[in-house]
Design an enzyme around this catalytic site. Structure first.
Site, mmCIF file in Angstrom:
data_model
loop_
_atom_site.group_PDB
_atom_site.id
_atom_site.type_symbol
_atom_site.label_atom_id
_atom_site.label_comp_id
_atom_site.label_asym_id
_atom_site.label_seq_id
_atom_site.Cartn_x
_atom_site.Cartn_y
_atom_site.Cartn_z
ATOM 1 N N LYS A 32 0.651 -1.280 -0.049
ATOM 2 C CA LYS A 32 0.009 0.181 -0.051
ATOM 3 C C LYS A 32 0.879 1.089 0.038
ATOM 4 O O LYS A 32 0.448 2.369 -0.576
ATOM 5 C CB LYS A 32 -1.025 -0.031 0.923
ATOM 6 N N GLU A 56 -5.256 -5.444 -5.139
ATOM 7 C CA GLU A 56 -6.390 -5.742 -4.316
ATOM 8 C C GLU A 56 -6.055 -6.061 -2.746
ATOM 9 O O GLU A 56 -6.646 -5.636 -1.754
ATOM 10 C CB GLU A 56 -7.132 -6.867 -4.705
ATOM 11 N N GLY A 114 1.191 -10.385 17.935
ATOM 12 C CA GLY A 114 1.747 -10.430 16.270
ATOM 13 C C GLY A 114 0.685 -9.289 15.631
ATOM 14 O O GLY A 114 0.760 -9.237 14.520
ATOM 15 N N ASP A 128 -0.264 3.677 7.983
ATOM 16 C CA ASP A 128 -0.849 2.712 7.189
ATOM 17 C C ASP A 128 -2.415 3.176 6.660
ATOM 18 O O ASP A 128 -2.563 2.793 5.547
ATOM 19 C CB ASP A 128 -0.926 1.647 8.030
ATOM 20 N N LYS A 132 -3.580 3.493 2.720
ATOM 21 C CA LYS A 132 -4.974 2.848 2.135
ATOM 22 C C LYS A 132 -6.065 3.935 1.728
ATOM 23 O O LYS A 132 -6.709 3.729 0.821
ATOM 24 C CB LYS A 132 -5.541 1.945 3.202
ATOM 25 N N GLY A 229 -3.730 -10.112 7.655
ATOM 26 C CA GLY A 229 -3.337 -11.506 8.075
ATOM 27 C C GLY A 229 -2.832 -12.429 6.831
ATOM 28 O O GLY A 229 -3.260 -11.907 5.649
#
Length: 355
Positions: A32, A56, A114, A128, A132, A229
């Site tokens: 991204k 995507e 995590g 982040d 996006k 994930g």
């Protein structure tokens, strides 16, 4: 075909993608940052060499936000997109509320599980989500992406006290990324916002992502799903690979790259909306009158009010929800209130989500 999963807007990821496109190879990426920062130049390179550039997996993992805007909404005029685009931040805010725990403690837990990186800056500082929403804005409004125009604020300053007081007022705090057409420009923002309890964004919990898309013909569409994930990302990458293999071709950002202009930012002071103000004041007569008078001087009216003693707060917290007001007026009100002798610390302002 070249699949890039390195990450980062510069360095080997950028060099490898540029080399593949220059050779006419289709590129599938989950990066991204690369698309948000260099998407316009990469689109030009891709079209010059008759190569596809698909991403995507860069937004909302396996939840098809990019395909919704690139394909399903192509016959509509999108007016706004907004939602929760970072699972790490949403997990932290969810757990802070559920366990009445401070930000630092929940962040450490997220790192152990995590959900957050060892260096969580990109996530918790909002970058982040900024990458996006920049990509979604480019697709929604037929523009070239312009990450530099995004206004970004993360959750690192959100306190447990704000989460508790917002809940008492009927709201839940979420990191909301939004993009909308405003006065000929494109407003792209990421900031902690209050969503009413029961609202789909308030009910999006844990590491889930959620997005509203508003079109002039189709109305409002809501999608929700895992945003990150291994599984969701792999599914999104596989979907792009399938498109390449079937020969499906579309412009990288809706129109030919040469015809796209970068969206320009909109001065946030020109936007209008409700705001949450949290003050810490002295416990003495005349405090409410002083605050109310200051708000009235700049044309800010109060919709709801909460004064609730909090143990060890060092003063009395007062929380106000304003009526819809130009943001410039609220900012000026905060500046003036901060100078009042009865105010013990700089006021905290959060926006009310307009979704």
């Amino acid at each position: 075909m070249f699949v890039e999963l390195i990450g980062g807007s510069e360095g080997p990821a950028k060099a490898a993608v540029e080399a593949a496109l220059a050779k006419g190879k289709p590129v599938v990426t989950a990066n991204k940052a690369l698309v948000a920062v260099h998407g316009a130049a990469l689109a030009v390179l891709a079209e010059a060499n008759d190569a596809q550039l698909l991403f995507e997996a860069a937004v909302m993992g396996g939840t098809p936000a990019v395909k919704m805007l690139r394909e399903a909404m192509v016959g509509d005029d999108v007016k706004a997109v907004a939602g929760i685009l970072n699972g790490t931040c949403n997990y932290i805010l969810t757990e802070m509320e559920a366990g009445s725990r401070p930000f630092a403690e929940v962040l450490r837990e997220a790192q152990q599980l995590g959900y957050a990186e060892a260096d969580p800056t990109t996530d918790v500082c909002g970058f982040d989500a900024g990458h996006k929403i920049t990509i979604l804005a480019a697709l929604a409004f037929n523009r070239a992406p312009n990450f530099a125009a995004a206004e970004i604020e993360g959750i690192e300053q959100v306190e447990l006290l704000d989460i508790k007081l917002a809940r008492d007022l009927g709201y839940r705090i979420r990191l909301v990324a939004s993009a909308a057409l405003v006065d000929g420009g494109v407003s792209v923002r990421v900031h902690p916002s209050l969503a009413p309890l029961g609202h789909p964004l308030a009910e999006t919990k844990g590491s889930l992502n959620a997005l509203f898309i508003e079109g002039s013909r189709m109305g409002r569409i809501f999608i929700q799903g895992p945003g990150a994930g291994e599984g969701p990302t792999a599914a999104a990458v596989a979907a792009d690979i399938a498109d390449v293999m079937t020969g499906a071709k579309r412009p990288v950002f809706q129109s030919a790259a040469a015809g796209l202009s970068p969206f320009t930012g909109v001065d946030a002071a020109h936007t209008t909306g409700k705001a949450y103000l949290r003050l810490l004041v002295k416990d003495e007569p005349g405090v409410i009158a002083a605050v109310s008078e200051t708000l009235a001087e700049v044309g800010v009216s109060i919709e709801s009010f909460l004064q609730k003693p909090v143990e060890d707060a060092g003063g009395v917290p007062i929380v106000l929800i304003t009526h819809a007001t130009p943001e410039s007026s609220v900012t000026e009100a905060v500046r003036r209130i901060a100078q009042l002798p009865v105010v013990l610390e700089h006021p905290r302002m959060l926006r009310i989500a307009q979704v």
